[in-house]
Motif scaffolding. Sequence first.
Motif, PDB file in Angstrom:
ATOM      1  N   MET A   1      46.099  35.470  49.388  1.00 58.45           N
ATOM      2  CA  MET A   1      45.778  35.830  48.019  1.00 58.45           C
ATOM      3  C   MET A   1      45.410  37.303  47.931  1.00 58.45           C
ATOM      4  SD  MET A   1      43.524  32.943  46.211  1.00 58.45           S
ATOM      5  CE  MET A   1      44.418  32.069  44.996  1.00 58.45           C
ATOM      6  N   THR A   2      45.683  37.854  46.789  1.00 62.08           N
ATOM      7  CA  THR A   2      45.333  39.251  46.578  1.00 62.08           C
ATOM      8  C   THR A   2      43.977  39.338  45.878  1.00 62.08           C
ATOM      9  OG1 THR A   2      46.456  39.301  44.442  1.00 62.08           O
ATOM     10  CG2 THR A   2      47.754  39.922  46.373  1.00 62.08           C
ATOM     11  N   THR A   3      43.336  40.453  46.060  1.00 61.84           N
ATOM     12  CA  THR A   3      42.057  40.669  45.406  1.00 61.84           C
ATOM     13  C   THR A   3      42.291  41.192  43.998  1.00 61.84           C
ATOM     14  OG1 THR A   3      41.017  41.174  47.520  1.00 61.84           O
ATOM     15  CG2 THR A   3      39.875  41.919  45.547  1.00 61.84           C
ATOM     16  N   ARG A   4      41.602  40.587  43.054  1.00 60.94           N
ATOM     17  CA  ARG A   4      41.685  41.012  41.658  1.00 60.94           C
ATOM     18  C   ARG A   4      40.440  41.828  41.336  1.00 60.94           C
ATOM     19  NH1 ARG A   4      44.630  37.400  38.025  1.00 60.94           N
ATOM     20  NH2 ARG A   4      45.900  36.005  39.270  1.00 60.94           N
ATOM     21  N   THR A   5      40.612  42.843  40.526  1.00 60.33           N
ATOM     22  CA  THR A   5      39.487  43.664  40.091  1.00 60.33           C
ATOM     23  C   THR A   5      39.190  43.330  38.639  1.00 60.33           C
ATOM     24  OG1 THR A   5      40.141  45.416  41.613  1.00 60.33           O
ATOM     25  CG2 THR A   5      38.659  46.023  39.816  1.00 60.33           C
ATOM     26  N   PHE A   6      37.914  43.104  38.359  1.00 59.95           N
ATOM     27  CA  PHE A   6      37.480  42.746  37.018  1.00 59.95           C
ATOM     28  C   PHE A   6      36.561  43.827  36.454  1.00 59.95           C
ATOM     29  CE2 PHE A   6      37.371  38.485  39.289  1.00 59.95           C
ATOM     30  CZ  PHE A   6      38.659  38.134  38.929  1.00 59.95           C
ATOM     31  N   ARG A   7      36.759  44.145  35.203  1.00 60.10           N
ATOM     32  CA  ARG A   7      35.835  44.993  34.457  1.00 60.10           C
ATOM     33  C   ARG A   7      35.087  44.092  33.486  1.00 60.10           C
ATOM     34  NH1 ARG A   7      39.229  50.311  32.532  1.00 60.10           N
ATOM     35  NH2 ARG A   7      39.284  51.346  34.553  1.00 60.10           N
ATOM     36  N   ILE A   8      33.774  44.146  33.552  1.00 58.05           N
ATOM     37  CA  ILE A   8      32.947  43.317  32.677  1.00 58.05           C
ATOM     38  C   ILE A   8      32.056  44.235  31.865  1.00 58.05           C
ATOM     39  CG2 ILE A   8      31.274  41.447  32.526  1.00 58.05           C
ATOM     40  CD1 ILE A   8      32.956  41.787  35.769  1.00 58.05           C
ATOM     41  N   THR A   9      32.046  44.027  30.559  1.00 56.92           N
ATOM     42  CA  THR A   9      31.227  44.809  29.651  1.00 56.92           C
ATOM     43  C   THR A   9      30.217  43.871  28.994  1.00 56.92           C
ATOM     44  OG1 THR A   9      33.120  46.235  29.219  1.00 56.92           O
ATOM     45  CG2 THR A   9      31.266  46.395  27.691  1.00 56.92           C
ATOM     46  N   VAL A  10      28.941  44.237  29.082  1.00 58.28           N
ATOM     47  CA  VAL A  10      27.878  43.465  28.450  1.00 58.28           C
ATOM     48  C   VAL A  10      27.266  44.364  27.383  1.00 58.28           C
ATOM     49  CG1 VAL A  10      25.717  42.207  28.778  1.00 58.28           C
ATOM     50  CG2 VAL A  10      27.423  42.261  30.618  1.00 58.28           C
ATOM     51  N   ARG A  11      27.371  43.934  26.130  1.00 52.44           N
ATOM     52  CA  ARG A  11      26.857  44.728  25.011  1.00 52.44           C
ATOM     53  C   ARG A  11      25.714  43.985  24.336  1.00 52.44           C
ATOM     54  NH1 ARG A  11      32.471  45.705  24.656  1.00 52.44           N
ATOM     55  NH2 ARG A  11      32.967  47.920  24.647  1.00 52.44           N
ATOM     56  N   GLY A  12      24.833  44.760  23.748  1.00 52.88           N
ATOM     57  CA  GLY A  12      23.727  44.182  23.005  1.00 52.88           C
ATOM     58  C   GLY A  12      23.002  45.245  22.206  1.00 52.88           C
ATOM     59  N   VAL A  13      21.894  44.840  21.630  1.00 48.14           N
ATOM     60  CA  VAL A  13      21.089  45.729  20.805  1.00 48.14           C
ATOM     61  C   VAL A  13      19.637  45.613  21.253  1.00 48.14           C
ATOM     62  CG1 VAL A  13      20.330  46.223  18.434  1.00 48.14           C
ATOM     63  CG2 VAL A  13      22.668  45.427  18.854  1.00 48.14           C
ATOM     64  N   PHE A  14      19.003  46.762  21.487  1.00 47.42           N
ATOM     65  CA  PHE A  14      17.571  46.748  21.781  1.00 47.42           C
ATOM     66  C   PHE A  14      16.835  46.211  20.563  1.00 47.42           C
ATOM     67  CE2 PHE A  14      18.866  50.366  24.588  1.00 47.42           C
ATOM     68  CZ  PHE A  14      18.446  49.825  25.790  1.00 47.42           C
ATOM     69  N   THR A  56      25.284  49.350  26.282  1.00 51.02           N
ATOM     70  CA  THR A  56      26.430  48.768  26.971  1.00 51.02           C
ATOM     71  C   THR A  56      26.220  48.890  28.475  1.00 51.02           C
ATOM     72  OG1 THR A  56      27.909  49.437  25.178  1.00 51.02           O
ATOM     73  CG2 THR A  56      28.938  48.871  27.280  1.00 51.02           C
ATOM     74  N   PHE A  57      26.378  47.778  29.174  1.00 51.31           N
ATOM     75  CA  PHE A  57      26.419  47.775  30.635  1.00 51.31           C
ATOM     76  C   PHE A  57      27.879  47.618  31.033  1.00 51.31           C
ATOM     77  CE2 PHE A  57      22.028  46.404  30.129  1.00 51.31           C
ATOM     78  CZ  PHE A  57      21.376  46.988  31.215  1.00 51.31           C
ATOM     79  N   ARG A  58      28.305  48.369  32.040  1.00 55.89           N
ATOM     80  CA  ARG A  58      29.665  48.254  32.552  1.00 55.89           C
ATOM     81  C   ARG A  58      29.604  47.880  34.028  1.00 55.89           C
ATOM     82  NH1 ARG A  58      29.463  52.119  28.785  1.00 55.89           N
ATOM     83  NH2 ARG A  58      31.099  52.191  27.210  1.00 55.89           N
ATOM     84  N   PHE A  59      30.250  46.775  34.362  1.00 60.32           N
ATOM     85  CA  PHE A  59      30.247  46.264  35.736  1.00 60.32           C
ATOM     86  C   PHE A  59      31.673  46.194  36.265  1.00 60.32           C
ATOM     87  CE2 PHE A  59      26.410  44.516  33.873  1.00 60.32           C
ATOM     88  CZ  PHE A  59      25.479  44.670  34.870  1.00 60.32           C
ATOM     89  N   LEU A  60      31.798  46.368  37.568  1.00 61.08           N
ATOM     90  CA  LEU A  60      33.058  46.208  38.277  1.00 61.08           C
ATOM     91  C   LEU A  60      32.842  45.107  39.309  1.00 61.08           C
ATOM     92  CD1 LEU A  60      35.838  47.634  38.305  1.00 61.08           C
ATOM     93  CD2 LEU A  60      34.993  49.005  40.190  1.00 61.08           C
ATOM     94  N   ASP A  61      33.724  44.125  39.334  1.00 62.18           N
ATOM     95  CA  ASP A  61      33.582  43.002  40.262  1.00 62.18           C
ATOM     96  C   ASP A  61      34.965  42.632  40.767  1.00 62.18           C
ATOM     97  OD1 ASP A  61      32.527  40.823  41.692  1.00 62.18           O
ATOM     98  OD2 ASP A  61      31.239  40.200  40.041  1.00 62.18           O
ATOM     99  N   GLU A  62      35.007  41.762  41.746  1.00 60.15           N
ATOM    100  CA  GLU A  62      36.278  41.334  42.326  1.00 60.15           C
ATOM    101  C   GLU A  62      36.304  39.834  42.529  1.00 60.15           C
ATOM    102  OE1 GLU A  62      36.618  43.531  45.989  1.00 60.15           O
ATOM    103  OE2 GLU A  62      37.480  45.257  44.961  1.00 60.15           O
ATOM    104  N   GLY A  63      37.503  39.305  42.639  1.00 54.46           N
ATOM    105  CA  GLY A  63      37.689  37.897  42.933  1.00 54.46           C
ATOM    106  C   GLY A  63      39.098  37.692  43.441  1.00 54.46           C
ATOM    107  N   GLU A  64      39.369  36.497  43.901  1.00 58.43           N
ATOM    108  CA  GLU A  64      40.700  36.204  44.419  1.00 58.43           C
ATOM    109  C   GLU A  64      41.532  35.384  43.444  1.00 58.43           C
ATOM    110  OE1 GLU A  64      40.359  34.508  48.293  1.00 58.43           O
ATOM    111  OE2 GLU A  64      39.549  36.351  49.148  1.00 58.43           O
ATOM    112  N   ALA A  65      40.871  34.579  42.644  1.00 58.28           N
ATOM    113  CA  ALA A  65      41.585  33.731  41.696  1.00 58.28           C
ATOM    114  C   ALA A  65      41.254  34.152  40.271  1.00 58.28           C
ATOM    115  CB  ALA A  65      41.183  32.268  41.903  1.00 58.28           C
ATOM    116  N   GLU A  66      42.118  33.771  39.361  1.00 62.32           N
ATOM    117  CA  GLU A  66      41.925  34.108  37.950  1.00 62.32           C
ATOM    118  C   GLU A  66      40.597  33.548  37.426  1.00 62.32           C
ATOM    119  OE1 GLU A  66      44.363  33.546  33.772  1.00 62.32           O
ATOM    120  OE2 GLU A  66      45.396  33.285  35.674  1.00 62.32           O
ATOM    121  N   GLU A  67      40.213  32.376  37.915  1.00 62.65           N
ATOM    122  CA  GLU A  67      38.985  31.724  37.456  1.00 62.65           C
ATOM    123  C   GLU A  67      37.725  32.470  37.907  1.00 62.65           C
ATOM    124  OE1 GLU A  67      41.149  29.806  39.698  1.00 62.65           O
ATOM    125  OE2 GLU A  67      42.426  29.669  37.930  1.00 62.65           O
TER     126      GLU A  67
END
Length: 121
Positions: A1-14, A56-67
């Motif tokens: 399997m290949t490694t997938r890179t995910f960008r996750i954005t968490v937004r909110g209001v103080f 806004t928080f910006r995160f970078l994560d990885e996984g192997e499967a779409e799920e």
Amino acid sequence: MTTRTFRITVRGVFEGLSAAQRDALLAEAAEHDVLRAAFTAEGHLSYDLAARPAFTFRFLDEGEAEEDILEAADRARAAAVGWLTGRGYGFTRLRVSTEDLSQAPLGKRRRQAAARGAATP
């Protein structure tokens, strides 16, 4: 399997910031300027309290499967909530969006490079 890179954005209001909390955020505003925003494994926070109380928080994560993107989104949300509550900052309207970069459309230059690579015997 290949490694997938995910960008996750968490937004909110103080919400309900005290004067001291607001002053602390304003003192660190240069470190959290939107022009310095980047997706990182530990998460990067950006805000502009002078304009509005949103963040806004910006995160970078990885996984192997779409799920795996679902677990990555949960980790990012938990990290953002942990950062905020650990400092006593109130917040509301928290929402998470994700992007699997393996599914992102290629830009013009990458399409051209891919076409050249495919045309090479």
